[in-house]
Design an enzyme around this catalytic site. Sequence first.
Site, short mmCIF file in Angstrom:
data_model
loop_
_atom_site.label_atom_id
_atom_site.label_comp_id
_atom_site.label_asym_id
_atom_site.label_seq_id
_atom_site.Cartn_x
_atom_site.Cartn_y
_atom_site.Cartn_z
N ASN A 1 40.62 26.56 48.95
CA ASN A 1 39.49 27.17 49.05
C ASN A 1 38.45 26.90 50.14
O ASN A 1 37.15 27.20 50.29
CB ASN A 1 38.61 26.66 47.60
CG ASN A 1 38.41 25.12 47.76
OD1 ASN A 1 38.94 24.36 48.77
ND2 ASN A 1 37.99 24.76 46.80
N ASP B 1 38.04 10.61 52.25
CA ASP B 1 37.46 10.65 50.74
C ASP B 1 38.35 9.69 49.87
O ASP B 1 39.54 9.12 50.41
CB ASP B 1 37.62 11.96 50.15
CG ASP B 1 39.07 12.81 50.95
OD1 ASP B 1 39.86 12.01 51.20
OD2 ASP B 1 38.82 13.98 50.60
N HIS C 1 37.88 23.81 51.66
CA HIS C 1 37.30 22.66 51.80
C HIS C 1 37.79 21.59 52.83
O HIS C 1 38.82 21.69 53.15
CB HIS C 1 37.29 21.83 50.36
CG HIS C 1 38.68 21.21 50.07
ND1 HIS C 1 39.13 21.45 48.50
CD2 HIS C 1 39.46 20.30 50.34
CE1 HIS C 1 40.35 20.61 48.39
NE2 HIS C 1 40.61 20.12 49.73
N GLU D 1 33.35 20.68 48.84
CA GLU D 1 33.75 21.81 48.25
C GLU D 1 32.81 23.12 48.60
O GLU D 1 31.87 22.71 48.91
CB GLU D 1 33.79 21.69 46.52
CG GLU D 1 34.81 20.53 46.23
CD GLU D 1 36.26 21.12 46.04
OE1 GLU D 1 36.62 21.96 46.63
OE2 GLU D 1 36.90 20.68 45.32
C1 GLP Z 1 42.88 17.23 49.55
C2 GLP Z 1 42.12 16.53 50.31
C3 GLP Z 1 41.58 16.96 51.68
C4 GLP Z 1 43.06 17.59 52.07
C5 GLP Z 1 43.29 18.99 51.18
C6 GLP Z 1 44.43 19.62 51.49
O1 GLP Z 1 42.54 17.54 48.40
N1 GLP Z 1 40.92 15.72 49.85
O2 GLP Z 1 41.28 16.01 52.56
O3 GLP Z 1 42.74 18.26 53.32
O4 GLP Z 1 43.17 18.76 50.06
O5 GLP Z 1 45.82 18.77 51.24
P1 GLP Z 1 47.34 19.46 51.65
O6 GLP Z 1 47.49 18.88 52.74
O7 GLP Z 1 47.88 18.47 50.40
O8 GLP Z 1 47.44 20.96 51.28
#
Ligand code: GLP
Length: 219
Positions: A120, A64, A122, A127
């Site tokens: 959440n 993404d 995702h 989402e």
């Molecule tokens: C982000 C990314 C995800 C990631 C998630 C967790 O927003 N888009 O791909 O897995 O949130 O992030 P973190 O590892 O910083 O908790």
Amino acid sequence: MITIQYLKNYEEMSRYVATLVSIRIQSGEPFNIGTPTGGTPVGMYKELVAKNLNWNKVHTFNLDEYVNIDHQHPQSYHNFMWENLHKYVDTNIHFPHVEYDTEIGAAGGLDLTILGIGTNGHIAFNEPGSEFGSTTRVVNLSQQTIVDNSRFFDSIDQVPTQAITMGLHTIMKSRQVLLIAQGQKKLDILKKALWEKVTTEIPASILQFHPNLRVFYCD
Ligand code: GLP
């Protein structure tokens, strides 16, 4: 039931997952890998870089990217990948765009995708409410995600409100998926996603239907 593999600590988890990835790279076969961003995979990238592998036959497909963010911006995912991986290895780099699923398919599909998980539920930026059949598209970020990701920005109003993300279907087509999560704050959602009802309200729950999924967690 899906097993969650508990690792002793963050270093151990990063090393373990990096080893799984490096075995595939070292085989010398063409290798298409879905690559995540966020705090969780940073250690894994560090371990991978330290292995000094030949990445010529590897194609990295990022999960993404924010919409309306300069690629040079410190918090863009282009910049994240540059700082954590791409500046160290000579590989073939791909980022999401409207024809991404076609591009991935033409490249032979994803062999392995590494995912983090949002609080959440995702995965990538799919989402709650995302369709299980979704492909790469532009999405609105949930308030929860904007709040969670604001820790990387100077203030919450600097967090982009939209992103382009691989869809759930795109991810499910990957031949193998590794899900990594760190910290108590992720444990609840991880258990819900993997051990409770499959629902679009928890996008990661679709992974229960993936035939080749491994899940790693550390405190
Ligand atoms: C982000 C990314 C995800 C990631 C998630 C967790 O927003 N888009 O791909 O897995 O949130 O992030 P973190 O590892 O910083 O908790």
